[in-house]
Design an enzyme around this catalytic site. Structure first.
Site, PDB file in Angstrom:
ATOM      1  CE1 TYR A  41     -47.522 -48.313 -47.482  1.00  0.00           C
ATOM      2  CE2 TYR A  41     -47.155 -46.454 -48.477  1.00  0.00           C
ATOM      3  CZ  TYR A  41     -46.931 -47.166 -47.500  1.00  0.00           C
ATOM      4  OH  TYR A  41     -45.925 -46.885 -46.532  1.00  0.00           O
TER       5      TYR A  41
HETATM    6  P1  NAD Z   1     -40.713 -53.191 -44.252  1.00  0.00           P
HETATM    7  O1  NAD Z   1     -41.355 -53.988 -44.942  1.00  0.00           O
HETATM    8  O2  NAD Z   1     -39.041 -53.575 -44.522  1.00  0.00           O
HETATM    9  O3  NAD Z   1     -40.935 -53.459 -42.538  1.00  0.00           O
HETATM   10  C1  NAD Z   1     -42.262 -53.747 -42.175  1.00  0.00           C
HETATM   11  C2  NAD Z   1     -42.057 -54.858 -41.355  1.00  0.00           C
HETATM   12  O4  NAD Z   1     -43.451 -55.141 -40.576  1.00  0.00           O
HETATM   13  C3  NAD Z   1     -42.049 -56.220 -42.186  1.00  0.00           C
HETATM   14  O5  NAD Z   1     -40.682 -56.892 -41.617  1.00  0.00           O
HETATM   15  C4  NAD Z   1     -43.186 -57.291 -42.091  1.00  0.00           C
HETATM   16  O6  NAD Z   1     -42.974 -58.458 -41.909  1.00  0.00           O
HETATM   17  C5  NAD Z   1     -43.739 -56.451 -40.816  1.00  0.00           C
HETATM   18  N1  NAD Z   1     -45.151 -56.608 -40.744  1.00  0.00           N
HETATM   19  C6  NAD Z   1     -46.043 -56.412 -41.481  1.00  0.00           C
HETATM   20  N2  NAD Z   1     -47.326 -56.405 -40.998  1.00  0.00           N
HETATM   21  C7  NAD Z   1     -47.427 -57.074 -39.924  1.00  0.00           C
HETATM   22  C8  NAD Z   1     -48.134 -57.304 -38.890  1.00  0.00           C
HETATM   23  N3  NAD Z   1     -49.647 -57.150 -38.979  1.00  0.00           N
HETATM   24  N4  NAD Z   1     -47.698 -57.734 -37.758  1.00  0.00           N
HETATM   25  C9  NAD Z   1     -46.459 -57.772 -37.456  1.00  0.00           C
HETATM   26  N5  NAD Z   1     -45.761 -57.425 -38.383  1.00  0.00           N
HETATM   27  C10 NAD Z   1     -45.866 -56.954 -39.592  1.00  0.00           C
HETATM   28  O7  NAD Z   1     -41.041 -51.708 -44.564  1.00  0.00           O
HETATM   29  P2  NAD Z   1     -39.993 -50.424 -44.078  1.00  0.00           P
HETATM   30  O8  NAD Z   1     -39.556 -49.886 -45.274  1.00  0.00           O
HETATM   31  O9  NAD Z   1     -39.165 -50.742 -43.016  1.00  0.00           O
HETATM   32  O10 NAD Z   1     -41.102 -49.302 -43.457  1.00  0.00           O
HETATM   33  C11 NAD Z   1     -41.595 -49.357 -42.141  1.00  0.00           C
HETATM   34  C12 NAD Z   1     -42.603 -48.515 -41.900  1.00  0.00           C
HETATM   35  O11 NAD Z   1     -42.456 -46.977 -42.366  1.00  0.00           O
HETATM   36  C13 NAD Z   1     -43.833 -48.753 -42.617  1.00  0.00           C
HETATM   37  O12 NAD Z   1     -45.015 -48.746 -41.688  1.00  0.00           O
HETATM   38  C14 NAD Z   1     -44.053 -48.192 -44.185  1.00  0.00           C
HETATM   39  O13 NAD Z   1     -45.248 -47.918 -44.115  1.00  0.00           O
HETATM   40  C15 NAD Z   1     -43.355 -46.808 -43.420  1.00  0.00           C
HETATM   41  N6  NAD Z   1     -42.775 -46.065 -44.165  1.00  0.00           N
HETATM   42  C16 NAD Z   1     -41.778 -46.452 -44.997  1.00  0.00           C
HETATM   43  C17 NAD Z   1     -41.181 -45.786 -45.947  1.00  0.00           C
HETATM   44  C18 NAD Z   1     -39.946 -46.109 -46.681  1.00  0.00           C
HETATM   45  O14 NAD Z   1     -39.371 -45.218 -47.547  1.00  0.00           O
HETATM   46  N7  NAD Z   1     -39.293 -47.375 -46.669  1.00  0.00           N
HETATM   47  C19 NAD Z   1     -41.637 -44.408 -46.371  1.00  0.00           C
HETATM   48  C20 NAD Z   1     -42.795 -44.071 -45.577  1.00  0.00           C
HETATM   49  C21 NAD Z   1     -43.261 -44.863 -44.625  1.00  0.00           C
END
Ligand code: NAD
Length: 312
Positions: A149
């Site tokens: 990841y």
């Molecule tokens: P999440 O899984 O709740 O939200 C991501 C959303 O993106 C999902 O609803 C999914 O359906 C959508 N998605 C995935 N691939 C897609 C595509 N190809 N086209 C359209 N939609 C798509 O995740 P989150 O926790 O809200 O994370 C949001 C962002 O923040 C991500 O990029 C994640 O890598 C980054 N991030 C999150 C955290 C955390 O602690 N939650 C930490 C570091 C980075």
């Protein structure tokens, strides 16, 4: 301003969309409802935004959608869509990670360039660092991810900056450190822990529990993301962390206190791909984005507990 939020049905994206709508912006939200966790949860996340006239939702994957019209006239694209989750990124599932995190990002960047969008803000991750000995982690610390990841998040971050350097696209990346709060993904530790506390179930901890994290309350993540669109320096990357380094065992102690429940712990094998420690140096975000973490861990945990108690 017209803002595009990718991953809008997710944990952080849905909060960000609501924040932009509250500021009076027009928001186009995109999400593919990838099945990493149930669609019904994501539909709930979207409910408030969907009730607003200035919100338009487009369902589909960034790899497939016609993006040109969607991005036309956008002042900013907040790119949060990703296949999240460290532990599931090994094995055959890696194909989904490369598709949703790397290929989708490259396609979005091409379209952003064509549409001439004002700015792209990319949601990167602390997992790009890997196990770095010297803490706190600075943006110029070595990046050697320990999970597939993390490799895809770093690859996409590199792509974002390539499009900035070579094509002049104004891009900013934010490395989020473990976000938590209402709507947190069901695979994430606090969500699992609080649900176990609520249901009187044992709480599963991977490893000895002495691994540490810098936890960031979701409203603070949203604040930094919003600020990056206005005052992030193009081409720069910023750590976004809550500022407290806390072990998982300490989190469990706090959960016992906040919930008033005894909470039994079951220890399981440490998971491949989990970093040992994370702790953000946020000097750059403080300087350029005016970032301040405003919600401490006890208050944030109490807010997430209230939310978890209301879940089915
Ligand atoms: P999440 O899984 O709740 O939200 C991501 C959303 O993106 C999902 O609803 C999914 O359906 C959508 N998605 C995935 N691939 C897609 C595509 N190809 N086209 C359209 N939609 C798509 O995740 P989150 O926790 O809200 O994370 C949001 C962002 O923040 C991500 O990029 C994640 O890598 C980054 N991030 C999150 C955290 C955390 O602690 N939650 C930490 C570091 C980075």
């Amino acid at each position: 301003m017209k803002a595009v939020v990718t991953g809008v049905a997710g944990f952080i994206g849905s909060h960000l969309a609501e924040r932009l709508l509250a500021e009076g912006h027009e928001v186009v939200g995109v999400d593919a409802f990838v099945d990493y966790y149930p669609r019904a949860i994501k539909e709930d996340n979207l409910r408030t935004a969907r009730g607003q006239a200035r919100f338009r939702f487009v369902e589909g994957a960034l790899q497939d959608l016609p993006l040109d019209g969607l991005l036309e006239g956008a002042g900013v694209v907040f790119h949060l869509a990703a296949q999240a989750g460290v532990r599931a990124s090994w094995g055959r599932d890696f194909a989904a990670y490369t598709s949703h995190n790397v290929l989708a990002t490259q396609r979005l960047l091409e379209a952003a360039l064509t549409a001439g969008v004002g700015r792209v803000v990319y949601a990167s991750s602390s997992s790009v660092y890997g196990d770095v000995r010297a803490l706190p982690l600075r943006e110029d610390s070595p990046c050697r991810p320990v999970s597939p990841y993390g490799v895809t998040k770093l690859a996409a971050e590199h792509l974002v900056h390539l499009y900035g350097r070579n094509h002049g696209l104004p891009v900013v990346s934010l490395r989020y450190f473990t976000a938590y709060g209402p709507r947190q993904r069901p695979d994430m530790a606090f969500h699992r822990f609080l649900k176990a506390a609520r249901d009187g179930a044992a709480l599963r901890i991977f490893g000895d529990g002495e691994q540490t994290r810098d936890f960031t309350y979701v409203a603070d993540v949203v604040e930094a993301t919003r600020a990056a669109a206005d005052s992030g320096r193009p081409g720069c990357v910023y750590n976004v962390g809550g500022g407290e380094r806390v072990s998982v065992n300490d989190v469990v102690r706090r959960i016992r206190q906040i919930t008033g429940r005894p909470v039994e712990v079951v220890r399981e094998e440490a998971q491949k791909g989990d970093m040992r420690d994370t702790f953000a140096d946020t000097t750059a975000a403080q300087r350029d984005l005016g970032f301040r973490s405003t919600v401490g861990l006890d208050d944030g945990l109490a807010l997430e507990w209230e939310w978890v108690r209301g879940l089915a």
